[in-house]
Scaffold this motif. Structure first.
Motif, mmCIF file in Angstrom:
data_model
loop_
_atom_site.group_PDB
_atom_site.id
_atom_site.type_symbol
_atom_site.label_atom_id
_atom_site.label_comp_id
_atom_site.label_asym_id
_atom_site.label_seq_id
_atom_site.Cartn_x
_atom_site.Cartn_y
_atom_site.Cartn_z
ATOM 1 N N GLU A 1 0.796 -1.233 0.000
ATOM 2 C CA GLU A 1 0.000 0.000 0.000
ATOM 3 C C GLU A 1 0.831 1.286 0.000
ATOM 4 O O GLU A 1 0.296 2.357 0.288
ATOM 5 C CB GLU A 1 -0.959 0.014 1.210
ATOM 6 C CG GLU A 1 -2.077 -1.022 1.142
ATOM 7 C CD GLU A 1 -3.256 -0.541 0.299
ATOM 8 O OE1 GLU A 1 -3.032 -0.114 -0.839
ATOM 9 O OE2 GLU A 1 -4.397 -0.605 0.801
ATOM 10 N N SER B 1 -5.788 9.477 -0.582
ATOM 11 C CA SER B 1 -5.740 9.271 0.867
ATOM 12 C C SER B 1 -5.013 10.417 1.556
ATOM 13 O O SER B 1 -3.997 10.915 1.065
ATOM 14 C CB SER B 1 -5.040 7.944 1.185
ATOM 15 O OG SER B 1 -3.688 7.989 0.785
ATOM 16 N N MET C 1 -5.481 -4.810 9.957
ATOM 17 C CA MET C 1 -6.769 -4.398 9.386
ATOM 18 C C MET C 1 -7.930 -4.896 10.247
ATOM 19 O O MET C 1 -8.872 -4.144 10.552
ATOM 20 C CB MET C 1 -6.900 -4.953 7.963
ATOM 21 C CG MET C 1 -5.870 -4.458 6.973
ATOM 22 S SD MET C 1 -6.235 -2.819 6.331
ATOM 23 C CE MET C 1 -7.632 -3.182 5.268
ATOM 24 N N LYS C 2 -7.844 -6.161 10.662
ATOM 25 C CA LYS C 2 -8.912 -6.740 11.485
ATOM 26 C C LYS C 2 -9.032 -5.999 12.807
ATOM 27 O O LYS C 2 -10.140 -5.659 13.245
ATOM 28 C CB LYS C 2 -8.625 -8.219 11.726
ATOM 29 C CG LYS C 2 -9.626 -8.903 12.641
ATOM 30 C CD LYS C 2 -9.233 -10.357 12.908
ATOM 31 C CE LYS C 2 -10.208 -11.016 13.885
ATOM 32 N NZ LYS C 2 -9.799 -12.409 14.219
ATOM 33 N N GLU D 1 -10.569 -2.516 12.156
ATOM 34 C CA GLU D 1 -11.979 -2.577 11.739
ATOM 35 C C GLU D 1 -12.879 -2.916 12.916
ATOM 36 O O GLU D 1 -13.980 -2.362 13.061
ATOM 37 C CB GLU D 1 -12.169 -3.599 10.623
ATOM 38 C CG GLU D 1 -13.589 -3.611 10.074
ATOM 39 C CD GLU D 1 -13.823 -4.681 9.026
ATOM 40 O OE1 GLU D 1 -14.727 -4.499 8.201
ATOM 41 O OE2 GLU D 1 -13.110 -5.701 9.049
ATOM 42 N N GLY E 1 -11.017 3.592 10.435
ATOM 43 C CA GLY E 1 -10.678 3.473 9.031
ATOM 44 C C GLY E 1 -11.364 4.542 8.195
ATOM 45 O O GLY E 1 -12.055 5.426 8.713
ATOM 46 N N VAL F 1 -16.445 4.084 4.066
ATOM 47 C CA VAL F 1 -16.934 3.823 2.715
ATOM 48 C C VAL F 1 -18.429 3.512 2.716
ATOM 49 O O VAL F 1 -18.969 2.950 1.760
ATOM 50 C CB VAL F 1 -16.154 2.656 2.057
ATOM 51 C CG1 VAL F 1 -14.708 3.045 1.835
ATOM 52 C CG2 VAL F 1 -16.252 1.378 2.889
ATOM 53 N N THR G 1 -18.738 0.058 5.692
ATOM 54 C CA THR G 1 -17.753 -0.248 6.733
ATOM 55 C C THR G 1 -16.689 0.836 6.706
ATOM 56 O O THR G 1 -16.788 1.799 5.937
ATOM 57 C CB THR G 1 -17.113 -1.634 6.520
ATOM 58 O OG1 THR G 1 -16.278 -1.952 7.652
ATOM 59 C CG2 THR G 1 -16.276 -1.673 5.246
ATOM 60 N N LYS G 2 -15.709 0.687 7.542
ATOM 61 C CA LYS G 2 -14.558 1.578 7.513
ATOM 62 C C LYS G 2 -13.319 0.764 7.144
ATOM 63 O O LYS G 2 -13.075 -0.289 7.735
ATOM 64 C CB LYS G 2 -14.363 2.273 8.861
ATOM 65 C CG LYS G 2 -15.438 3.308 9.151
ATOM 66 C CD LYS G 2 -15.167 4.065 10.439
ATOM 67 C CE LYS G 2 -16.253 5.108 10.679
ATOM 68 N NZ LYS G 2 -16.047 5.824 11.967
ATOM 69 N N VAL G 3 -12.581 1.246 6.158
ATOM 70 C CA VAL G 3 -11.414 0.530 5.646
ATOM 71 C C VAL G 3 -10.144 1.159 6.236
ATOM 72 O O VAL G 3 -9.807 2.305 5.911
ATOM 73 C CB VAL G 3 -11.350 0.583 4.107
ATOM 74 C CG1 VAL G 3 -10.121 -0.167 3.600
ATOM 75 C CG2 VAL G 3 -12.627 0.008 3.502
#
Length: 326
Positions: free
Chosen positions: A53, A63, A86-87, A90, A95, A98, A101-103
């Protein structure tokens, strides 16, 4: 450095640092969790990075910042570990929103540590999740150095292969100038030798044949100039600059670039095709600060963090630590 004072890296607010590692397998990971989405930049100078990323940090990308940075072992296999970060984020509703959810926006870089310990054990999402829990529950772990987190599998001085290499490690160092604070976190896993940035003395790297002192990697490479052997490519020094200064993403990229001067002062040779040298920079606060001053401090604290990480490393798995040789 005159006009500054050394501070614990934990005195820079806006982040939490946590580690998880496997001593027997000699691998691990270290996570920097940002308290808020923080402007970030990166500079890649080595020829063989393993990263995730990093295009997010291009000033042209949409971003605005990052929620976390993960430094891990495992070479490219270790890139799976970011899923654990990430888990974790979240689950805590952290995050980029979107709608459904939130990324979380998470960058990651990996070192090659497959030749020490076990090559079939790499940092995974479970280990990275544990590092996130450590960042929340064990504040003292942020002050650990040497054979911890991503530093567990780090080695240095590998031009002649693993037989004459030494143990590297995780290092941190921070300074304050006025109200401005700048710190560095680095995993030292270089092909080259390590030098004290203030005295120029070699403190780790390529061992001599008796393994009781050093050879100079640069000199050995010059001797081989007509026919360079296959370079041992298991390298990469990865680090993060933290500051309470208020900077944009573009300015953070410049700070990361200037911080590579700290690598150049402490690691020789550096930025080779056999290294994947990468530095991130995070703007964590709102303090007014001059870009060039912070970039200059970033280079110094990064070089000092490289020194600290190597000097704190302990001998393990047949790799000699600097503290056991000097």
């Amino acid at each position: 450095m005159n006009g500054t004072k050394e501070i614990p890296i934990t005195e820079i607010k806006g982040f939490r640092l946590g580690h998880a590692w496997d001593q027997e397998a000699a691998t691990g990971c270290s996570v920097i969790l940002c308290d808020h989405c923080s402007p970030a930049g990166a500079a890649v100078r080595g020829g063989g990075p393993a990263s995730r990323e990093t295009p997010l940090l291009d000033p042209l990308a949409a971003s605005l910042g990052l929620h976390a940075i993960l430094l891990s072992g495992g070479s490219a296999f270790g890139l799976d570990a970011a899923g654990g970060v990430m888990k974790y984020l979240e689950e805590r509703d952290i995050g980029f929103d979107v709608g459904v959810t939130k990324v979380p926006l998470v960058c990651q870089s990996c070192v090659f540590d497959l030749v020490i310990g076990r090559k079939d054990v790499r940092p995974d999402s479970e280990m990275a999740y544990k590092a996130c829990l450590d960042a929340d529950s064990c504040k003292d772990s942020a002050l650990l150095q040497g054979n911890v987190g991503v530093g567990m599998g780090c080695t240095v001085g590998k031009y002649k292969g693993p037989e004459y290499a030494m143990k590297g490690g995780l290092g941190t160092f921070a300074l304050q100038a006025g109200n401005v604070k700048v710190g560095a976190i680095v995993a030292v896993n270089a092909m080259g030798d390590i030098y004290n940035i203030e005295t120029g003395r070699q403190i780790a790297g390529l061992l001599n044949k008796e393994k009781n002192g050093f050879r100079c990697t640069e000199e050995e490479m010059v001797k081989d100039a007509a026919a360079i052997p296959d370079l041992f490519t298991g390298n990469t020094t990865i680090g993060v600059i933290l500051t309470n200064g208020a900077f944009t993403k573009a300015q953070a990229n410049k700070i990361a670039a200037m911080a590579h001067n700290g690598y150049a002062r402490s690691i020789r040779p550096v930025h080779t095709t056999a290294d994947g040298d990468t530095i991130y920079a995070l703007s964590l606060g709102k303090e007014k600060a001059d870009l060039n001053v912070v970039g200059t401090l970033a280079a110094y604290v990064m070089g000092m963090a490289v020194n600290r990480g190597v000097l704190a490393a302990q001998s393990v798995h047949g790799y000699l630590g600097a503290k056991d040789l000097l």
